[in-house]
Motif scaffolding. Structure first.
Motif, PDB file in Angstrom:
ATOM      1  N   UNK A  29      10.566  -7.911 -29.921  1.00 45.36           N
ATOM      2  CA  UNK A  29      10.198  -7.410 -28.600  1.00 45.36           C
ATOM      3  C   UNK A  29      10.381  -8.543 -27.611  1.00 45.36           C
ATOM      4  N   UNK A  30      11.460  -8.498 -26.904  1.00 49.78           N
ATOM      5  CA  UNK A  30      11.733  -9.479 -25.872  1.00 49.78           C
ATOM      6  C   UNK A  30      11.358  -8.889 -24.534  1.00 49.78           C
ATOM      7  N   UNK A  31      10.733  -9.689 -23.713  1.00 51.66           N
ATOM      8  CA  UNK A  31      10.362  -9.183 -22.404  1.00 51.66           C
ATOM      9  C   UNK A  31      11.584  -9.152 -21.504  1.00 51.66           C
ATOM     10  N   UNK A  32      11.616  -8.160 -20.660  1.00 51.30           N
ATOM     11  CA  UNK A  32      12.683  -8.048 -19.684  1.00 51.30           C
ATOM     12  C   UNK A  32      12.448  -9.024 -18.545  1.00 51.30           C
ATOM     13  N   UNK A  33      13.354  -9.052 -17.561  1.00 47.46           N
ATOM     14  CA  UNK A  33      13.246  -9.988 -16.456  1.00 47.46           C
ATOM     15  C   UNK A  33      11.966  -9.841 -15.642  1.00 47.46           C
ATOM     16  N   UNK A  34      11.349  -8.672 -15.647  1.00 43.27           N
ATOM     17  CA  UNK A  34      10.130  -8.453 -14.864  1.00 43.27           C
ATOM     18  C   UNK A  34       8.874  -8.691 -15.687  1.00 43.27           C
ATOM     19  N   UNK A  36       7.956  -7.238 -18.440  1.00 45.64           N
ATOM     20  CA  UNK A  36       7.519  -6.049 -19.161  1.00 45.64           C
ATOM     21  C   UNK A  36       8.376  -5.897 -20.412  1.00 45.64           C
ATOM     22  N   UNK A  37       7.728  -5.595 -21.522  1.00 45.95           N
ATOM     23  CA  UNK A  37       8.480  -5.365 -22.751  1.00 45.95           C
ATOM     24  C   UNK A  37       9.437  -4.203 -22.523  1.00 45.95           C
ATOM     25  N   UNK A  38      10.582  -4.207 -23.200  1.00 47.89           N
ATOM     26  CA  UNK A  38      11.549  -3.126 -22.978  1.00 47.89           C
ATOM     27  C   UNK A  38      11.012  -1.769 -23.426  1.00 47.89           C
ATOM     28  N   UNK A  39      11.539  -0.731 -22.802  1.00 52.32           N
ATOM     29  CA  UNK A  39      11.238   0.635 -23.205  1.00 52.32           C
ATOM     30  C   UNK A  39      12.219   1.013 -24.292  1.00 52.32           C
ATOM     31  N   UNK A  40      11.722   1.708 -25.311  1.00 56.98           N
ATOM     32  CA  UNK A  40      12.569   2.166 -26.414  1.00 56.98           C
ATOM     33  C   UNK A  40      12.254   3.619 -26.690  1.00 56.98           C
ATOM     34  N   UNK A  41      13.247   4.333 -27.198  1.00 57.02           N
ATOM     35  CA  UNK A  41      13.024   5.719 -27.562  1.00 57.02           C
ATOM     36  C   UNK A  41      14.324   6.472 -27.690  1.00 57.02           C
ATOM     37  N   UNK A  42      14.264   7.759 -27.340  1.00 51.18           N
ATOM     38  CA  UNK A  42      15.439   8.622 -27.380  1.00 51.18           C
ATOM     39  C   UNK A  42      15.623   9.227 -26.010  1.00 51.18           C
ATOM     40  N   UNK A  43      16.866   9.423 -25.642  1.00 47.62           N
ATOM     41  CA  UNK A  43      17.153  10.106 -24.388  1.00 47.62           C
ATOM     42  C   UNK A  43      18.164  11.197 -24.640  1.00 47.62           C
ATOM     43  N   UNK A  44      18.062  12.237 -23.841  1.00 41.70           N
ATOM     44  CA  UNK A  44      19.012  13.349 -23.927  1.00 41.70           C
ATOM     45  C   UNK A  44      19.351  13.768 -22.501  1.00 41.70           C
ATOM     46  N   UNK A  45      20.613  14.011 -22.267  1.00 44.16           N
ATOM     47  CA  UNK A  45      21.099  14.472 -20.968  1.00 44.16           C
ATOM     48  C   UNK A  45      21.868  15.764 -21.204  1.00 44.16           C
ATOM     49  N   UNK A  46      21.550  16.776 -20.402  1.00 44.78           N
ATOM     50  CA  UNK A  46      22.266  18.049 -20.487  1.00 44.78           C
ATOM     51  C   UNK A  46      22.765  18.385 -19.087  1.00 44.78           C
ATOM     52  N   UNK A  47      24.063  18.635 -18.983  1.00 39.56           N
ATOM     53  CA  UNK A  47      24.684  18.992 -17.712  1.00 39.56           C
ATOM     54  C   UNK A  47      25.159  20.430 -17.824  1.00 39.56           C
ATOM     55  N   UNK A  48      24.663  21.275 -16.926  1.00 35.07           N
ATOM     56  CA  UNK A  48      25.009  22.693 -16.952  1.00 35.07           C
ATOM     57  C   UNK A  48      26.107  22.971 -15.941  1.00 35.07           C
ATOM     58  N   UNK A  49      27.314  23.162 -16.444  1.00 34.11           N
ATOM     59  CA  UNK A  49      28.461  23.471 -15.587  1.00 34.11           C
ATOM     60  C   UNK A  49      29.326  24.477 -16.325  1.00 34.11           C
ATOM     61  N   UNK A 123      10.499   3.735 -12.088  1.00 32.82           N
ATOM     62  CA  UNK A 123       9.181   4.172 -11.607  1.00 32.82           C
ATOM     63  C   UNK A 123       8.593   5.206 -12.566  1.00 32.82           C
ATOM     64  N   UNK A 124       9.391   6.196 -12.979  1.00 34.90           N
ATOM     65  CA  UNK A 124       8.919   7.232 -13.908  1.00 34.90           C
ATOM     66  C   UNK A 124       8.464   6.611 -15.215  1.00 34.90           C
ATOM     67  N   UNK A 125       9.225   5.633 -15.707  1.00 35.89           N
ATOM     68  CA  UNK A 125       8.847   4.959 -16.951  1.00 35.89           C
ATOM     69  C   UNK A 125       7.516   4.232 -16.810  1.00 35.89           C
ATOM     70  N   UNK A 126       7.210   3.795 -15.592  1.00 31.11           N
ATOM     71  CA  UNK A 126       5.938   3.138 -15.325  1.00 31.11           C
ATOM     72  C   UNK A 126       4.813   4.109 -15.004  1.00 31.11           C
ATOM     73  N   UNK A 127       5.111   5.411 -15.050  1.00 33.91           N
ATOM     74  CA  UNK A 127       4.085   6.413 -14.780  1.00 33.91           C
ATOM     75  C   UNK A 127       3.945   6.788 -13.318  1.00 33.91           C
ATOM     76  N   UNK A 128       4.832   6.281 -12.464  1.00 28.72           N
ATOM     77  CA  UNK A 128       4.799   6.564 -11.026  1.00 28.72           C
ATOM     78  C   UNK A 128       5.713   7.755 -10.737  1.00 28.72           C
ATOM     79  N   UNK A 129       5.169   8.765 -10.096  1.00 30.68           N
ATOM     80  CA  UNK A 129       5.934   9.979  -9.804  1.00 30.68           C
ATOM     81  C   UNK A 129       6.731   9.788  -8.505  1.00 30.68           C
ATOM     82  N   UNK A 130       7.726   8.902  -8.538  1.00 30.15           N
ATOM     83  CA  UNK A 130       8.555   8.646  -7.356  1.00 30.15           C
ATOM     84  C   UNK A 130       9.401   9.879  -7.052  1.00 30.15           C
TER      85      UNK A 130
END
Length: 166
Positions: A29-34, A36-49, A123-130
């Motif tokens: 776990x390496x801290x990022x430039x700010x 904060x430890x990096x975020x890890x997980x899974x992501x999915x993107x769906x584009x409807x066209x 912001x979303x990753x930090x819990x802020x609803x920007x």
């Protein structure tokens, strides 16, 4: 009896070897430039066209909208692409090639199929609803490590889902 025992032992050995080959070694776990430890997980993107597209990967993200790194992984843990950005630089390393982009938005669009509002993502990753024009972020499951954001405009409609490791 001995041949049955040998067969069982051989089967167990094969299962252990196969499962061991699928294991992903723990990452430091390496801290990022700010700081904060990096975020890890899974992501999915769906584009409807006309030709709906989807993309999913494991990820590690560190940094912020100005400077950072996003690494995308296959389900078995091998790196699909490594994206990095800083002031005036946006790079993608994939398949032994390095590609340069004029902007972070162009880099993200090439990597996952749509432009994602990166400042809002952090912001979303930090819990802020920007709020972002054209996007609706759902942080109702943030405490369970789940974030969903939908793009209504511009077309095509798109959805980003994140599931964070705890």
């Amino acid at each position: 009896m001995r041949s049955a025992l040998r067969s069982i032992c051989a089967a167990i050995f094969c299962v252990v070897v196969l499962l061991g080959g699928c294991a992903v070694p723990p990452q430091a776990t390496l801290e990022g430039p700010n700081g904060i430890a990096p975020w890890r997980g899974r992501l999915a993107v769906k584009v409807e066209s006309d030709q709906s597209r989807s993309f999913s990967a494991g990820f590690e993200l560190k940094g912020n909208g100005v400077a950072g790194e996003l690494i995308l992984y296959t389900p078995l843990g091998s790196t699909v692409a490594a994206l990095s950005w800083s002031s005036g630089s946006a790079l993608m390393r994939a398949n032994g090639e390095v590609r340069h982009f004029e902007s972070l938005n162009g880099l993200i669009k090439q990597a996952v199929g749509i432009e994602i509002p990166v400042a809002a993502l952090f912001a979303w990753l930090g819990g802020d609803h920007m709020a972002v024009s054209g996007w609706d972020a759902d942080l109702s499951q943030y405490d369970q490590g789940r974030i969903t954001a939908r793009r209504m405009a511009p077309a095509p409609l798109a959805e980003l889902r994140l599931v964070l490791e705890k």
